[in-house]
Design a protein around this motif. Structure first.
Motif, PDB file in Angstrom:
ATOM      1  N   VAL A  25      58.644  33.619  41.654  1.00 57.49           N
ATOM      2  CA  VAL A  25      58.040  33.494  42.977  1.00 57.49           C
ATOM      3  C   VAL A  25      57.183  34.728  43.216  1.00 57.49           C
ATOM      4  CG1 VAL A  25      58.532  33.268  45.439  1.00 57.49           C
ATOM      5  CG2 VAL A  25      60.111  32.311  43.778  1.00 57.49           C
ATOM      6  N   ASN A  26      55.918  34.519  43.606  1.00 60.63           N
ATOM      7  CA  ASN A  26      55.098  35.667  43.972  1.00 60.63           C
ATOM      8  C   ASN A  26      55.310  35.965  45.453  1.00 60.63           C
ATOM      9  OD1 ASN A  26      53.395  34.016  45.553  1.00 60.63           O
ATOM     10  ND2 ASN A  26      51.951  33.723  43.883  1.00 60.63           N
ATOM     11  N   LEU A  36      61.610  42.431  52.138  1.00 59.44           N
ATOM     12  CA  LEU A  36      62.679  41.741  51.423  1.00 59.44           C
ATOM     13  C   LEU A  36      62.249  41.409  49.993  1.00 59.44           C
ATOM     14  CD1 LEU A  36      65.507  40.885  52.258  1.00 59.44           C
ATOM     15  CD2 LEU A  36      64.590  38.648  52.874  1.00 59.44           C
ATOM     16  N   PHE A  37      61.016  40.947  49.849  1.00 59.32           N
ATOM     17  CA  PHE A  37      60.477  40.649  48.522  1.00 59.32           C
ATOM     18  C   PHE A  37      60.552  41.889  47.634  1.00 59.32           C
ATOM     19  CE2 PHE A  37      57.083  40.555  45.396  1.00 59.32           C
ATOM     20  CZ  PHE A  37      57.253  39.318  44.812  1.00 59.32           C
ATOM     21  N   ALA A  47      56.679  39.856  41.136  1.00 57.43           N
ATOM     22  CA  ALA A  47      57.279  38.523  41.101  1.00 57.43           C
ATOM     23  C   ALA A  47      58.797  38.644  41.178  1.00 57.43           C
ATOM     24  CB  ALA A  47      56.883  37.801  39.812  1.00 57.43           C
ATOM     25  N   VAL A  48      59.406  37.659  41.821  1.00 56.73           N
ATOM     26  CA  VAL A  48      60.863  37.582  41.849  1.00 56.73           C
ATOM     27  C   VAL A  48      61.260  36.454  40.909  1.00 56.73           C
ATOM     28  CG1 VAL A  48      62.890  37.069  43.265  1.00 56.73           C
ATOM     29  CG2 VAL A  48      61.059  38.488  44.196  1.00 56.73           C
ATOM     30  N   SER A  49      61.920  36.823  39.838  1.00 59.52           N
ATOM     31  CA  SER A  49      62.401  35.827  38.880  1.00 59.52           C
ATOM     32  C   SER A  49      63.727  35.274  39.377  1.00 59.52           C
ATOM     33  CB  SER A  49      62.599  36.467  37.500  1.00 59.52           C
ATOM     34  OG  SER A  49      63.673  37.397  37.553  1.00 59.52           O
ATOM     35  N   PHE A  50      64.190  34.232  38.733  1.00 55.59           N
ATOM     36  CA  PHE A  50      65.492  33.677  39.081  1.00 55.59           C
ATOM     37  C   PHE A  50      66.565  34.747  38.912  1.00 55.59           C
ATOM     38  CE2 PHE A  50      69.360  31.247  37.846  1.00 55.59           C
ATOM     39  CZ  PHE A  50      69.596  30.658  39.070  1.00 55.59           C
ATOM     40  N   GLU A  51      66.466  35.545  37.854  1.00 49.46           N
ATOM     41  CA  GLU A  51      67.448  36.609  37.624  1.00 49.46           C
ATOM     42  C   GLU A  51      67.431  37.634  38.754  1.00 49.46           C
ATOM     43  OE1 GLU A  51      66.394  34.812  33.730  1.00 49.46           O
ATOM     44  OE2 GLU A  51      65.225  35.569  35.398  1.00 49.46           O
ATOM     45  N   ASP A  52      66.227  38.051  39.173  1.00 50.10           N
ATOM     46  CA  ASP A  52      66.113  38.995  40.295  1.00 50.10           C
ATOM     47  C   ASP A  52      66.784  38.420  41.544  1.00 50.10           C
ATOM     48  OD1 ASP A  52      64.460  40.733  38.789  1.00 50.10           O
ATOM     49  OD2 ASP A  52      62.609  39.839  39.571  1.00 50.10           O
TER      50      ASP A  52
END
Length: 195
Positions: free
Chosen positions: A48-49, A73-74, A84-89
């Protein structure tokens, strides 16, 4: 042009790094990628950007402007600062927020408030976060808040937290102050059984 797809770490590894079961991780991953689940509608690539994150977050707070708070929060979720927020992040942050110890949650919160990541929270950083929270909640709060409410809130909290009066709050001062505040400690337990 082909879309670059992010492949999540093996679920076993993510299970070991988080406080979620493999089954919970599978459900969360489907929600992260698929339309209509957990509101992450634009994430088929697995990351997610910031703009997408803000759009998603705004769905939870339609009565106010969540843009600035979503930005902060991002940045807290984007721990490797790659935009970017990865699923792991996402899972690592969510694991702390939902199932972490009080110490882990307070460390995460400190990181959120330490906007420039210099290891200290200034009064300006605290005010920026507080204003963003008030903006996100919108004008529909009851009772209606005065314009200077965020500043007054920050003045009160900052005085309590800045134990040595040097103009900054260290992580130790932050944790100690939060642990002594019953309301903060209660709020740390609000989401423990969400999933």
């Amino acid at each position: 042009m082909a879309t670059v797809r992010h492949r999540p770490e093996a679920l076993e590894l993510l299970e070991a790094q988080s406080k979620f079961t493999k089954k919970e991780l599978q459900i969360l991953y489907r929600g992260f990628k698929n339309p209509g689940k957990l509101a992450f509608q634009e994430c088929p690539s697995g990351v997610v950007n910031e703009d997408t994150f803000k759009e998603i977050y705004s769905q939870f707070f339609p009565q106010g402007d969540s843009t600035t708070y979503a930005h902060f929060l991002f940045n807290a979720f984007d721990t490797d600062h790659n935009g970017a927020v990865s699923f792991e992040d996402f899972i690592k942050g969510l694991s702390i927020l939902l199932r972490g110890t009080v110490q882990e949650k307070l460390n995460w919160a400190f990181n959120l408030y330490d906007i420039n990541k210099d290891g200290y929270i200034t009064k300006e950083e605290m005010l920026d976060i507080m204003k963003a929270i008030y903006d996100m909640m919108g004008k529909c709060t009851y009772p209606v808040l005065k314009e200077d409410a965020p500043r007054q809130h920050v003045e009160t909290f900052f005085q309590k937290m800045d134990k040595n009066k040097d103009g900054v709050v260290t992580i130790d001062e932050f944790i100690e102050s939060c642990q002594k505040d019953e309301n903060i400690m209660r709020s740390m337990q609000l989401f423990e059984n969400v999933i």
